[in-house]
Design a protein around this motif. Structure first.
Motif, PDB file in Angstrom:
ATOM      1  N   LYS B 323      30.975  65.171  -0.515  1.00  6.79           N
ATOM      2  CA  LYS B 323      30.230  65.959   0.470  1.00  6.79           C
ATOM      3  C   LYS B 323      30.667  65.457   1.843  1.00  6.79           C
ATOM      4  O   LYS B 323      30.778  64.248   2.051  1.00  6.79           O
ATOM      5  N   CYS B 324      30.876  66.355   2.755  1.00 11.91           N
ATOM      6  CA  CYS B 324      31.146  65.845   4.095  1.00 11.91           C
ATOM      7  C   CYS B 324      30.772  66.840   5.167  1.00 11.91           C
ATOM      8  O   CYS B 324      30.671  68.050   4.919  1.00 11.91           O
ATOM      9  N   ARG B 325      30.524  66.300   6.321  1.00 10.11           N
ATOM     10  CA  ARG B 325      30.190  67.108   7.492  1.00 10.11           C
ATOM     11  C   ARG B 325      31.009  66.546   8.647  1.00 10.11           C
ATOM     12  O   ARG B 325      30.947  65.358   8.954  1.00 10.11           O
ATOM     13  N   ILE B 326      31.827  67.393   9.258  1.00  9.58           N
ATOM     14  CA  ILE B 326      32.738  66.970  10.323  1.00  9.58           C
ATOM     15  C   ILE B 326      32.361  67.707  11.596  1.00  9.58           C
ATOM     16  O   ILE B 326      32.355  68.947  11.621  1.00  9.58           O
ATOM     17  N   VAL B 327      32.016  66.941  12.608  1.00 12.33           N
ATOM     18  CA  VAL B 327      31.650  67.543  13.892  1.00 12.33           C
ATOM     19  C   VAL B 327      32.733  67.202  14.899  1.00 12.33           C
ATOM     20  O   VAL B 327      32.935  66.037  15.252  1.00 12.33           O
ATOM     21  N   LEU B 328      33.442  68.230  15.326  1.00 10.67           N
ATOM     22  CA  LEU B 328      34.549  68.045  16.277  1.00 10.67           C
ATOM     23  C   LEU B 328      34.069  68.473  17.654  1.00 10.67           C
ATOM     24  O   LEU B 328      33.417  69.514  17.795  1.00 10.67           O
ATOM     25  N   ASP B 329      34.399  67.663  18.653  1.00 10.65           N
ATOM     26  CA  ASP B 329      34.003  68.022  20.015  1.00 10.65           C
ATOM     27  C   ASP B 329      35.139  68.812  20.656  1.00 10.65           C
ATOM     28  O   ASP B 329      36.179  68.258  20.995  1.00 10.65           O
ATOM     29  N   GLY B 330      34.924  70.110  20.812  1.00  9.31           N
ATOM     30  CA  GLY B 330      35.976  70.971  21.375  1.00  9.31           C
ATOM     31  C   GLY B 330      36.010  70.962  22.885  1.00  9.31           C
ATOM     32  O   GLY B 330      36.932  71.516  23.479  1.00  9.31           O
ATOM     33  N   GLY B 331      34.993  70.369  23.511  1.00 10.69           N
ATOM     34  CA  GLY B 331      34.976  70.377  24.968  1.00 10.69           C
ATOM     35  C   GLY B 331      34.648  71.746  25.530  1.00 10.69           C
ATOM     36  O   GLY B 331      34.055  72.593  24.853  1.00 10.69           O
ATOM     37  N   ILE B 359      31.634  70.927   1.883  1.00 14.16           N
ATOM     38  CA  ILE B 359      32.207  70.499   3.168  1.00 14.16           C
ATOM     39  C   ILE B 359      31.709  71.440   4.251  1.00 14.16           C
ATOM     40  O   ILE B 359      31.577  72.650   4.033  1.00 14.16           O
ATOM     41  N   GLU B 360      31.451  70.870   5.409  1.00 18.38           N
ATOM     42  CA  GLU B 360      31.158  71.700   6.563  1.00 18.38           C
ATOM     43  C   GLU B 360      31.866  71.089   7.769  1.00 18.38           C
ATOM     44  O   GLU B 360      31.750  69.895   8.019  1.00 18.38           O
TER      45      GLU B 360
END
Lengths: 296, 794, 180
Positions: B323-331, B359-360
């Motif tokens: 299970k995973c959650r990935i938060v990317l900062d796009g600016g 996955i998210e």
């Protein structure tokens, strides 16, 4: 902007007297960065490259008179025996290209707490020879740094040379940075043993508003070495003494958190470097003592 | 008058056979070592002006007023332009979402956003003029992370979004969200004997290409403009520029100048439109060159990320679920964020067999610097986290971390979390085996007869240790990267190939719009032409927009796709040449009609090796030229709910073993060796392949131990926009990098090749982190690792 | 102001120089010698390395006026400089003619070695590295790996990971030794 090109020291002093806002430029390694990045637009830029005297050094009886513009490369190559701490510090300066241009005068003029030469000068003991048309004076290194990027120079004065005491014992220098070359100090530490006076001197860089000595640590260590007869018996310094010295060096710091490192790391790293440089210098002192005794 | 530094063709080959598989040398090598190779910043034109950009000093603010009068009054200033001076109603651009204003309008959304532009007769005049522009800001609260972006009262970074992602995102401050769900993780978790969770943080990395953004725009007599530019994709720039300039695309001519590295940072526009606007406004050529400070604001960076992972495994070492959650900062602006989300999610499990995944991945809009493409593109952040997890699970199970990976390694036929089968070799276990089998570097290499050589110790020349506190550690990692543009994008390249006899010798000319950014595409194109056309001499025509698009120099795709296009065009040229040959000489030999014919060593030969005619005789005075597009297999978008779909074209795999020495007391790291094994399918140019792997490996080392753009969490301002405080590895930080190249052909790709540029950047970072963990016993859940993290002084 | 100095053996003069201009700017924009590169302009990358009166320096940190009367060698003059140093024969250029060499003739040995070893990718760091490497090999013809790394530690490269650069310098040293 005007570009002044004094051909001699006297002309430089006259120009500085006439234009106290003139910014002296020698290696250019600080000044040109500020100009290139539009951080500074001095009215006058005064080139010191044509003044040969600034590139000369003389080894005297007790001290070395080091011209303000002698490049770090020359110090590394030529003054390793007389000024081992400063030679080691010089070797950590930026890159070979910068070491070929920059000299101690620039470090002193900028008086950044991160200047690599400062801890070595503080530890060795030095005087800064400054001059104006009004005359010449020598400022003890301990009185030279007056604030963040401030020094004891008057507006019309220029740095001519620095008189550094010749090493009478081992000296060391360490600098913590996040890269293995070409890095500004996160913090730095210089240490010099002075067996002739049976004293130890230190210098800390980048861990306080100005370069500082760890005076309490020096006093503690001087007393501990004296009491234990270490200078004479050449015994290994006990871990507890080294630890206390290291802690006192950490305590001498007054660092900030910035993008290069945390205050807490700086205090910690200065302590580690203090302990290591003490070990290296003391072992070297003991080795030299044994060699002397062996020869006798 | 022509611009000085305009590129000319590169001709090479009189002395070399130099087909594919050989380590032929760069055709631009001599120009590059003599200093004659003209980069975009070297361009010069009689009477040219210098452009300067005024950028916002705050991250988030309303613009109350802009007063340019004092700037215009300065002698030597030719033009000052703001949003209000833009010539058309098209005033925004963007790779996918047109959300980026050419010049700020009403609001600035990040520190360093362009607000006004100036043209003047000297760069200093232009700087002084820019400094005289008065901008009044009314500051707004800054959005800097997921919590502030999705808070109930959060200011929307972009009002009134109309892009195609707004319909499926949970909040307007989320650019794009991609879930990938397969199997039943809850069910699978019940089978797990161990469950390991972790939260990981990945810092903001800069491409730090050495040649800063620059270009020269020359106005042309027909009212158009000619831009000499360093970019990754001429036609993508053109598509975004022309509408803003109010010109038809044929009046915006683009020629690729020398490019001083790219690594993703030139996929978005920087000064292109600004230079053209000023040139069209003043009627004079305008050159813009960023300095390093400005470059940090002039291009997008690698997305910083927060990654939450849960891995389960059975006692015998089989992964049950992820299970995973990935938060990317796009600016502040979207740039390539949606595609980065697609990669991070679809590759989020790594090169392993896992049937049950949940996955998210999301990318945020914030007031931090815009983030977009950088080598590895979403897969890098995920690899850092899942490889840390793999080590943790192995430790929980008491298994060797390499064996545990090998046990779960994917292979040809494995289904990706997207349900897509991996339909070419996937030698994950073999790469790990190879990298582990390489000899270890000797211990205590720093010891010499004259004492410790500090250059080989942590701290290097700074003389911090002579061996005290130094502990060695070893770590392994492996990664998976997609090759080419995914998710249904029509990813094609165009090549024009011409063949003629010149001076009694057959010569091929290859003309594409491929951006040579250092990767060596020009070398490979010449090799392909030699192999396919049997010529020695090949001219590489300068890249420009007079030929169709070659797509982007990114996604490890150029050798595959533009290389494929060159191969295809060569094959079409060959057919035409053979037709001519049959017409002229067919009656002389039956083989013209019934044998398989090849072009080799300047001759038409049968597959049996019999020479039928010299190419120069076949060609005579005729020139044969073909321009054709070429596509790889189509892909499809991921389902927005389940993430299922055949979204990728090809995968690329690399494994690393890192050996580090850590000064555990000072927290300083020396990477002693970084060995890599990579499958490249087919090495078209082995020397270049190894160079790419070593370079990519080193960029991964950088983010492991030193590289990070530090953004103030309170002001969202960049704190270290310089090479003094944004550190990239020097030669003393970079270890030996032995490379083991495996060549297992991918039958779907030209020559069986595999895109190679990015995979080494993935696994190098987690391998170094694993080695540092091995040396120190610390958890280390963020990268880069700084001395304070290793000494408990953060 | 006017600045006069010698570049690659030729007297040069630049007029109307702004006092804040660097030697790098004058070389690139006024003298038509853009080989020295402008990558950081703060002495942190080495791309602008030239020899100023024999010594490698960052030309971005030399004020143009400070170069008055000096002798500057840039990458454009490296081949000629090497030729004069070796007493007119150019060792590397001739032995470089193997099956995989580039087309260049008349290069300094270190230039040829960079091409042959694959040490050039985007090439932006190359001019500075060549000037620095050539000067090191002049001082230290038989450098250890650690010596090479130290001498080149002021020159950043973002493309190669430095391995091929190490190979190139080793190759140049070996060829130099053979030729000697």
């Amino acid at each position: 902007m005007d570009f002044l090109r004094p051909a001699s020291w006297e002309e430089a002093l006259a120009a500085k007297a006439e234009h106290p806002t003139a910014v002296p430029i020698a290696g250019g390694t600080d000044v040109m960065v500020e100009i290139n990045f539009d951080h500074r637009r001095p009215e006058y830029l005064m080139d010191l490259n044509r003044i040969g005297d600034l590139y000369a050094w003389e080894v005297g009886e007790d001290s070395v008179r080091l011209g303000a513009s002698v490049p770090y490369t020359r110090i590394m190559e030529n003054l390793r025996a007389e000024l081992p701490g400063l030679a080691l510090a010089s070797h950590t300066v930026a890159s070979p290209q910068i070491r070929n241009r920059g000299g101690v005068g620039g470090n002193l003029g900028t008086a950044s707490p991160a200047g690599d030469a400062h801890p070595a000068l503080l530890a060795a003991g030095a005087e800064v020879e400054v001059e104006s048309v009004r005359g010449s004076r020598r400022i003890p290194i301990d009185d030279f740094y007056t604030g963040v990027k401030r020094n004891a120079l008057a507006p019309d004065e220029l740095i001519r040379a620095v008189h550094v005491k010749k090493a009478d014992g081992p000296q060391q220098y360490s600098k913590a940075g996040t890269r293995n070359a070409m890095v500004i100090a996160v913090c730095a530490f210089g240490l010099a043993l002075h067996p002739r006076t049976r004293t130890v001197r230190t210098g800390i860089g980048s861990a306080a508003p100005t370069p500082v000595r760890a005076t309490a640590a020096e006093e503690f260590l001087n007393a501990a070495l004296e009491e234990g007869g270490f200078w004479d018996n050449g015994k290994v310094i006990t871990p507890s003494v080294a630890k206390r010295f290291s802690d006192l060096c950490s305590a001498a710091c007054n660092p900030i958190d910035d993008v290069r490192g945390t205050a807490s790391y700086r205090r910690h790293a200065v302590g580690v470097m203090a302990r290591r440089t003490l070990t290296w210098t003391w072992e070297s002192y003991r080795g030299a003592r044994r060699a002397t005794e062996g020869a006798a | 008058m022509a611009a000085t530094g305009a590129p000319t063709g590169l001709t090479q080959g009189s002395r070399t056979k130099g087909g594919i598989g050989e380590s032929t040398l760069r055709p631009d090598g001599t120009l590059k070592v003599t200093g004659e190779f003209a980069y975009s910043s070297d361009m010069w034109h009689e009477d040219m002006l210098w452009g300067q950009i005024l950028r916002s000093t705050v991250a988030h603010a309303e613009i109350v007023s802009i007063d340019t009068s004092e700037a215009l009054a300065l002698p030597g200033v030719y033009a000052v332009m703001t949003y209000d001076d833009l010539p058309t109603e098209v005033r925004h651009y963007g790779l996918e979402i047109q959300d980026t204003p050419v010049l700020a309008h009403g609001k600035v959304r990040h520190h360093g956003e362009p607000v006004a532009i100036v043209a003047a007769d000297h760069p200093e005049t232009a700087r002084r003029a820019a400094a005289r522009i008065k901008v009044e800001y009314r500051e707004l609260p800054v959005i800097t992370d997921e919590a502030s972006a999705t808070a109930p009262d959060a200011i929307l970074v972009h009002d009134n979004r109309t892009d195609h992602h707004i319909g499926h995102v949970p909040h307007p401050n989320i650019v794009h969200r991609q879930p990938i769900v397969r199997g039943d993780v809850e069910q699978a978790a019940r089978r797990a004997d161990v469950i390991v969770r972790g939260e990981y943080h990945f810092g903001m990395q800069d491409q730090a290409f050495l040649g800063p953004e620059s270009g020269l725009a020359v106005p042309e007599e027909d009212g158009g403009v000619h831009l000499y530019i360093a970019t990754q994709w001429l036609h993508s720039d053109l598509r975004q520029m022309a509408p803003v300039l109010g010109l038809p695309e044929e009046k915006v001519r683009m020629t690729l100048s020398g490019v001083g590295g790219a690594f993703g940072g030139r996929e978005d526009l920087s000064m292109q439109i600004h230079a053209c606007l000023l040139a069209l406004r003043t009627g004079k050529p305008v050159k813009i060159v960023y300095n390093r400070f400005e470059s940090f604001f002039g291009h997008v960076h690698r997305h910083p990320a927060k990654l939450l992972y849960e891995h389960g495994a059975t006692r015998d070492g089989r992964l049950t679920h992820v299970k995973c959650r990935i938060v990317l900062d796009g600016g502040a602006y979207a740039s390539a964020s949606p595609a980065v989300v697609g990669n991070a999610s679809s590759l989020g499990v790594g090169p392993y067999v896992v049937d049950d995944v949940d996955i998210e991945a999301v990318a945020l809009y914030t007031n931090n610097p815009p983030c977009g493409a950088m080598r590895g593109f979403g897969a890098v952040q995920a690899c850092f986290a899942y490889e840390a997890q793999m080590d943790k699970v192995a430790r929980e199970l008491g298994m060797d971390p390499v064996e545990f990976r090998q046990l779960n390694a994917m292979e040809q036929g494995t289904l990706m979390p997207t349900g897509q089968p991996v339909d070419s070799p996937a030698p994950v276990a073999e790469l790990l085996r190879r990298v582990k089998a390489m000899p270890m570097p000797p211990e205590r290499q720093w010891e010499s007869s004259e004492g410790a050589d500090v250059r080989q110790l942590p701290g290097g020349l700074s003389n911090t240790t002579h061996g005290e506190g130094v502990v060695r550690g070893v770590g392994y990692a492996v990664g998976i990267k997609n090759v080419g543009f995914s998710e249904g994008f029509d990813d094609y390249s165009t090549a024009r190939v011409r063949m003629e006899a010149v001076g009694g010798e057959p010569v091929a000319t290859v003309h594409t719009a491929m951006a040579e950014v250092g990767q060596g595409g020009v070398t490979v194109h010449a090799q392909i032409a030699r192999t396919e056309l049997g010529v020695a001499r090949v001219t590489i025509h300068p890249a420009d927009t007079r030929v169709g698009s070659a797509g982007s120099t990114s996604a490890s795709r150029q050798t595959y796709v533009t290389g494929g296009a060159v191969k295809n065009a060569c094959e079409l040229v060959r057919e035409k040449v053979l037709e001519i040959g049959r017409r002229k000489f067919g009656s002389y030999h039956p083989a013209w009609a019934n044998a398989e014919l090849l072009l080799e060593s300047g001759k038409v030969v049968t597959d049996g090796g019999e020479a039928l005619a010299d190419l120069v005789d076949v060609l005579g005075d005729e020139a044969v030229e073909v321009e054709a597009e070429w596509r790889h297999r189509p892909t499809e978008p991921f389902d927005l709910r389940t993430g299922q779909g055949n979204g990728h074209v090809q995968y690329s795999f690399a494994a690393h073993r890192a050996v580090v020495e850590v000064d555990t007391e000072l927290g300083l790291v020396k990477v002693v060796e970084l060995a890599c094994a990579q499958d490249v399918g087919k090495a078209l140019n082995p020397l270049s392949v190894v160079g790419q792997i070593q370079g990519g490996t080193t960029q991964g080392l950088g983010i492991a131990v030193m590289e990070e753009i530090v953004v103030d969490p309170v002001t969202a301002k960049v704190k270290n926009p310089s090479f003094t405080d944004y550190l990239i590895p020097t030669i003393l930080d970079t270890p030996t990098i032995p490379v083991d190249v495996l060549e297992l052909a991918d039958d779907h790709a030209p020559y069986g090749l595999r895109g190679i540029g990015e995979a080494p950047t993935l696994s190098s970072t987690p391998a170094v982190l694993a080695a540092i963990r091995d040396a120190t016993g610390l958890e280390l859940n963020r990268t880069p690792v700084r001395p304070e993290h290793l000494t408990g002084t953060a | 102001m006017r600045v006069s100095f010698t570049v690659n053996g030729r007297p040069q003069q630049a007029d109307d120089v702004w006092e804040g201009e660097s030697l790098l700017y004058v070389l690139r924009e006024r003298l038509g010698l853009p080989g020295s590169k402008n990558a950081c302009e703060q002495g942190e990358c080495g791309s602008c390395t030239v020899r100023l009166d024999g010594v490698p320096v960052c030309s971005c940190l030399v004020a143009a006026g400070q170069a008055e009367g000096s002798e500057v060698i840039t990458v454009e003059g490296l081949a000629e400089y090497a030729r004069q140093r070796s007493g007119d024969a150019l060792p590397g250029a001739a032995d470089g003619a193997g099956p995989h060499t580039g087309e260049g003739a008349g290069l300094a040995p270190v230039q040829q070695a960079f091409i042959d070893a694959g040490a050039v990718q985007c090439g932006f760091c190359t001019p500075g590295l060549l000037v620095a490497a050539d000067e090191m090999l002049e001082r230290n013809p038989d450098p250890s790996d650690a010596d090479i790394r130290e001498a080149l530690s002021g020159n950043l490269c973002r493309c190669t990971g430095y391995e091929k650069i190490m190979d190139a310098v080793r190759l140049a040293a070996a060829r130099q030794a053979e030729g000697a």
